[in-house]
Structure formats: C-alpha cells, structure tokens
Write an enzyme that holds these catalytic residues in place. Structure first.
Site, PDB file in Angstrom:
ATOM      1  N   HIS A 130       1.092  -1.285   0.034  1.00 57.22           N
ATOM      2  CA  HIS A 130       0.006  -0.032   0.170  1.00 57.22           C
ATOM      3  C   HIS A 130       0.912   1.384  -0.025  1.00 57.22           C
ATOM      4  O   HIS A 130       0.699   2.193  -0.701  1.00 57.22           O
ATOM      5  CB  HIS A 130      -0.977   0.053   1.184  1.00 57.22           C
ATOM      6  CG  HIS A 130      -1.560   1.187   1.394  1.00 57.22           C
ATOM      7  ND1 HIS A 130      -3.097   1.491   1.161  1.00 57.22           N
ATOM      8  CD2 HIS A 130      -1.032   2.460   2.013  1.00 57.22           C
ATOM      9  CE1 HIS A 130      -3.242   2.796   1.686  1.00 57.22           C
ATOM     10  NE2 HIS A 130      -2.423   3.334   2.206  1.00 57.22           N
ATOM     11  N   GLU A 131       1.673   1.248   0.808  1.00 57.56           N
ATOM     12  CA  GLU A 131       2.749   2.505   1.156  1.00 57.56           C
ATOM     13  C   GLU A 131       3.508   2.646  -0.486  1.00 57.56           C
ATOM     14  O   GLU A 131       3.680   3.763  -0.670  1.00 57.56           O
ATOM     15  CB  GLU A 131       3.874   2.346   2.269  1.00 57.56           C
ATOM     16  CG  GLU A 131       3.117   2.095   3.401  1.00 57.56           C
ATOM     17  CD  GLU A 131       2.115   3.358   3.555  1.00 57.56           C
ATOM     18  OE1 GLU A 131       2.054   4.377   3.162  1.00 57.56           O
ATOM     19  OE2 GLU A 131       1.159   3.146   4.364  1.00 57.56           O
ATOM     20  N   HIS A 134       1.504   4.267  -2.997  1.00 59.92           N
ATOM     21  CA  HIS A 134       1.401   5.840  -2.856  1.00 59.92           C
ATOM     22  C   HIS A 134       2.709   6.433  -3.366  1.00 59.92           C
ATOM     23  O   HIS A 134       2.520   7.311  -4.099  1.00 59.92           O
ATOM     24  CB  HIS A 134       1.683   6.234  -1.265  1.00 59.92           C
ATOM     25  CG  HIS A 134       0.228   6.255  -0.565  1.00 59.92           C
ATOM     26  ND1 HIS A 134      -0.692   6.800  -1.097  1.00 59.92           N
ATOM     27  CD2 HIS A 134      -0.027   5.814   0.561  1.00 59.92           C
ATOM     28  CE1 HIS A 134      -1.849   6.836  -0.136  1.00 59.92           C
ATOM     29  NE2 HIS A 134      -1.328   6.161   0.987  1.00 59.92           N
ATOM     30  N   GLU A 195      -6.693   6.976  -0.707  1.00 57.10           N
ATOM     31  CA  GLU A 195      -6.218   5.855  -0.037  1.00 57.10           C
ATOM     32  C   GLU A 195      -6.998   4.745  -0.770  1.00 57.10           C
ATOM     33  O   GLU A 195      -6.574   3.564  -0.718  1.00 57.10           O
ATOM     34  CB  GLU A 195      -6.986   6.047   1.238  1.00 57.10           C
ATOM     35  CG  GLU A 195      -6.230   7.010   2.259  1.00 57.10           C
ATOM     36  CD  GLU A 195      -4.928   6.640   2.282  1.00 57.10           C
ATOM     37  OE1 GLU A 195      -4.334   5.295   2.449  1.00 57.10           O
ATOM     38  OE2 GLU A 195      -3.927   7.359   2.371  1.00 57.10           O
TER      39      GLU A 195
END
Length: 301
Positions: A130-131, A134, A195
């Site tokens: 997930h990071e 980003h 998100e």
C-alpha cells in the site's frame, strides 16, 4: 495528486501565513510572511521527507541489519516496478506505516516496531505494498508537504496567542482560528479517493488484497486507542499513516475502514484471492539489534 491541486494547497497555506503576518505586523508583516512562506515551501519540497522521518525518530535499516523487513520491501518494489526506496524503522508499539519522498527516485517507507511484531508476514506485505502504491502514484510529496507546512502554521498560530501589542486582541482571535483552519485544509486537500487508489495499487503489487484488509482491521482497532506521541505533538501528521490514529471519523483524511475492507474484498473476488480473509503465517522477524547498533533508535554514539 495533480500539479494544480498541489499549487492550490500551497497557495492557500501561503495566504494563511500572509493573513497572520498582516494581523501581527501590518503590510510589512504580510510581505515578511510571504517571503518566509515561499522559503518554507521551497525548503519543504526538498526536505519534507527528512523532517517527517526525524519527527518520528525513524532509523534507516538495510539488508544486513534487518534482512527480513528489508527483503520484504525489496521484493515488493521489484514487483511494482519501482526503484528501491530507503527503508526505515520506528520504535513505537502502535502499529502503523507511511511513505514519504518527493518522487519514486527519492522515496522512503517506514513501519513501526508494533506493526512488524503484531501482523503476519502476508499482512505486512499488504501494508508495505500500500505504501509503495503511494510512491508509485506520487502521493508522497503532497502528503509530506502538507504535514510539515500545516504543522508550522499551527506553531505560528500558537505563537500569535502570546503576541503583545496594539493588535493583541485580533491576533489572539486569529491565532485561535488559524490552527483548526489549517487542519481543515489538510483534510480537504488530501482526497479520500487517494487511499482507495493506494489500497488497489497495494493489492495489485502484493497480490494479497485480503491480507491488506485483515491488516487494516487490526491497525484500526489499535488506532482507536490513540497513544501516538507524534500525533499528540502534531495532529497534521495523522494523514501520513495508512490508518490515522486518534482522529474522529468526520475529521479524518481517510475513508472509513469498513468501506476500504469492502472494496478490497471486491478486488479479491476479481483477482481470485481465495484466502477468505483468514491471514496467518509468520510475523516479520523483529528482533532488535543490541544497544549501540545502527538499528536501535536509542543507540548511544
């Protein structure tokens, strides 16, 4: 985050600086505030990641000091077609993680000791993917710039509370209003859809959307308990994390965790992830290096 949205955000923050400067020092104060804001914007562009990492007392790790954690991120970066980011560890019992850096070539990811010890390996992969999403989506620059500049405005507002002079009454009132207004800008500027995009990107990189869903549920449960000292000092930092801590839902920059989990379940169905959400397996090796080593954030030089 596109260029226009970034420009609008920085313009709004600069306007707040100038308004406070005008209240405290008239036209000259406004000009001085503009100069300071311009310098801060430029400084933050190049150094926001360093500021955020220092704010958390994050310690950089490598393949020698923490092979399991570093290797996990390395494998995910390769899957995502990304340059290898710098990898950091934060000595904090609360589970959380974030990414920072102005672009994929200057990115860093960080996880807390609590996250690595509480989650299974699959769940940690989901979180770190997930990071990295980003990073891939270039969200990290605006995230770090917002956190540092909004925090600076809050500190300036607190300083205004102690201002003495003929405009003290106006300055005091403005100071009371600036800090929450800055927080509102943070929340408005960071789209909740970002998100969802990172969740989807993380699911694609890791191939384990249900592991990420399981991790979000566990992190959210712990986040409700608060106890994050960084957020206590600077609430603007909350928007950096995969799940914000101690923030009321109506003020959160993140979507409701239940909605995120539902979206990940839909993604899992599309991808054919048949784990059923029951994510097990080993946790990432979190044995700390001895005091005095490069891994220990409380080392003695």
């Amino acid at each position: 985050m596109n260029f226009m949205k970034t420009t609008m955000l920085l313009a709004a923050l600069t306007a707040l600086f100038m308004a406070l400067g005008f209240t405290l020092g008239g036209p000259r104060g406004a000009v001085l505030a503009l100069i300071v804001a311009a310098g801060m914007n430029l400084f933050t562009f190049w150094n926001a990641d360093k500021i955020v990492l220092k704010m958390h007392n994050a310690v950089e790790v490598d393949a020698q000091s923490h092979p399991d954690y570093y290797g996990l991120v390395q494998n995910l970066a390769q899957r995502g077609g990304l340059p290898m980011p710098k990898v950091y560890l934060i000595d904090m019992p609360q589970p959380n993680a974030f990414a920072t850096g102005r672009d994929p070539e200057h990115a860093a990811v960080a996880a807390t000791t609590g996250l690595l010890s509480m989650l299974s390996r699959d769940e940690v992969e989901g979180v770190m993917a997930h990071e990295l999403a980003h990073v891939k989506n270039r969200d990290t620059l605006i995230m770090t710039m917002v956190a540092t500049i909004a925090g600076a405005i809050s500190m300036l507002a607190n300083f205004g509370m102690f201002f003495r002079g003929r405009n003290a009454g106006i300055a005091g009132l403005l100071a009371v209003l600036v800090a929450p207004f800055a927080a509102m800008i943070v929340q408005m500027a960071i789209s909740r859809t970002r998100e969802f995009g990172a969740d989807r990107g993380g699911a694609e990189i890791s191939g384990k959307p249900l592991a990420l869903a399981s991790a979000l549920a566990k992190i959210t449960d712990k986040a409700k308990q608060g106890g994050n000292p960084v957020i206590a000092r600077n609430p603007a930092a909350a928007q950096l994390y995969i799940v914000p801590s101690g923030i009321k839902a109506m003020f959160s920059t993140h979507p409701d965790t239940g909605d995120r989990i539902a979206a990940l379940q839909d993604i899992a169905a599309q991808m054919g992830d048949g784990t059923g959400g029951a994510i097990g397996g080993e946790t990432v090796n979190m044995e700390r290096a001895p005091r005095g080593s490069a891994l220990n954030p409380h080392r003695r030089d």
